[in-house]
Design an enzyme around this catalytic site. Sequence first.
Site, PDB file in Angstrom:
ATOM      1  N   ASP A 271       0.869  -1.220  -0.101  1.00  0.00           N
ATOM      2  CA  ASP A 271       0.044  -0.151   0.120  1.00  0.00           C
ATOM      3  C   ASP A 271       0.804   1.211  -0.236  1.00  0.00           C
ATOM      4  OD1 ASP A 271      -2.404   1.755   0.317  1.00  0.00           O
ATOM      5  OD2 ASP A 271      -3.422   0.352   1.459  1.00  0.00           O
TER       6      ASP A 271
ATOM      7  N   GLY B  58       4.279   1.363  -2.069  1.00  0.00           N
ATOM      8  CA  GLY B  58       4.276   1.383  -3.507  1.00  0.00           C
ATOM      9  C   GLY B  58       2.751   1.774  -3.888  1.00  0.00           C
TER      10      GLY B  58
ATOM     11  N   PHE C  63      -0.071   0.635  -6.887  1.00  0.00           N
ATOM     12  CA  PHE C  63      -0.678  -0.381  -7.556  1.00  0.00           C
ATOM     13  C   PHE C  63      -0.777   0.058  -8.930  1.00  0.00           C
ATOM     14  CE2 PHE C  63      -4.843   0.228  -4.914  1.00  0.00           C
ATOM     15  CZ  PHE C  63      -5.125   1.265  -5.597  1.00  0.00           C
TER      16      PHE C  63
ATOM     17  N   HIS D 232     -13.683  -1.555  -6.406  1.00  0.00           N
ATOM     18  CA  HIS D 232     -15.072  -0.751  -6.642  1.00  0.00           C
ATOM     19  C   HIS D 232     -14.775   0.591  -6.350  1.00  0.00           C
ATOM     20  CE1 HIS D 232     -16.160  -0.873  -2.174  1.00  0.00           C
ATOM     21  NE2 HIS D 232     -14.932  -0.556  -2.223  1.00  0.00           N
TER      22      HIS D 232
END
Length: 319
Positions: free
Chosen positions: A192, A212, A214, A231
């Site tokens: 994260d 990091g 994504f 979502h």
Amino acid sequence: MSAHPDETIWNLLRGALTARAVAVVAELDVAGALADGPRAAADVAAEAGADGETLHRFLRALASDGVFVEHEPGVFGNTPASEALRAGGGWHAFAVLFGGVFYRGIGELDASGDASFPRVLGTDFWSWLAANPDQRALFDTAMEQGADRRLERFMLVDWRGDETVVDVGGGNGSLLAALLERQPGLRGVVFDLPETVRDDAAFGERIEFVEGSFFERVPNGDVYVLSTILHDWDDEHAARILRTIQAAARPDSRLLIVDWVVPPGNEPGGGKWLDLIMLAVAQGKERDERQWRELLAAGGFEPVAFHEGLIEAVPTTGA
């Protein structure tokens, strides 16, 4: 017996009031003040720095819906629902966010297809979180809410027992830590952003935190988890996240997605209201099965199973 149309419309219209009322009592930690038993609303208000009559009116309204109970005039106690709002818990954090900054953003939602949060707050939700560490901590705590149900969904899949699990966007790592308690042979990576509020010392020897984005890269692993992540994003950004994972995945890697699969027709639930929250706050969306299949294909994956609340997928051969 179905509700009268007037009642149906009224219950929908008052939703903004209920969200704000729950947030106010959560911010004041009224449930915590009532932990040892019923008390006069005036006394609780005096301790919290609130107006006694006004707090009484909040509690009276909430008690009519089962959040708190009025034992005698002006004297309130907790119910199972209000107990869930005690400070430190996931529902408390969610209530403060939902009836606070989410409430402000949702208030400007329209049918343009654009998120309303940036218009109200002047920046996108994720940048706003990064600039407000106290709210980021609340958000990470709120995301723990429902972790037990999410954990049970992981029990629906077969585990080899020695995999490395990468929780992509894993927040404070609580979900992964709970999974590793159930599966003692697994090792884990929480991936994260660096501003994520976490307790590295609590991870132990089997979990590491890797910083990091994504959108850029993810660590190598056997199983990738996306728990209520996709979502948050529109299809373009969600596909980018999937392609980042696909680039790091091995041919025998698996992807586990914990998210709603919106049911067809008029069935209640299934993320249909949450879908509008995601639109307002982050321009995200909940997806039905067809939309999930299209998104996975765009990201280089194919589904192998749609479990209850969990999608199991593998990298597309030749992608």
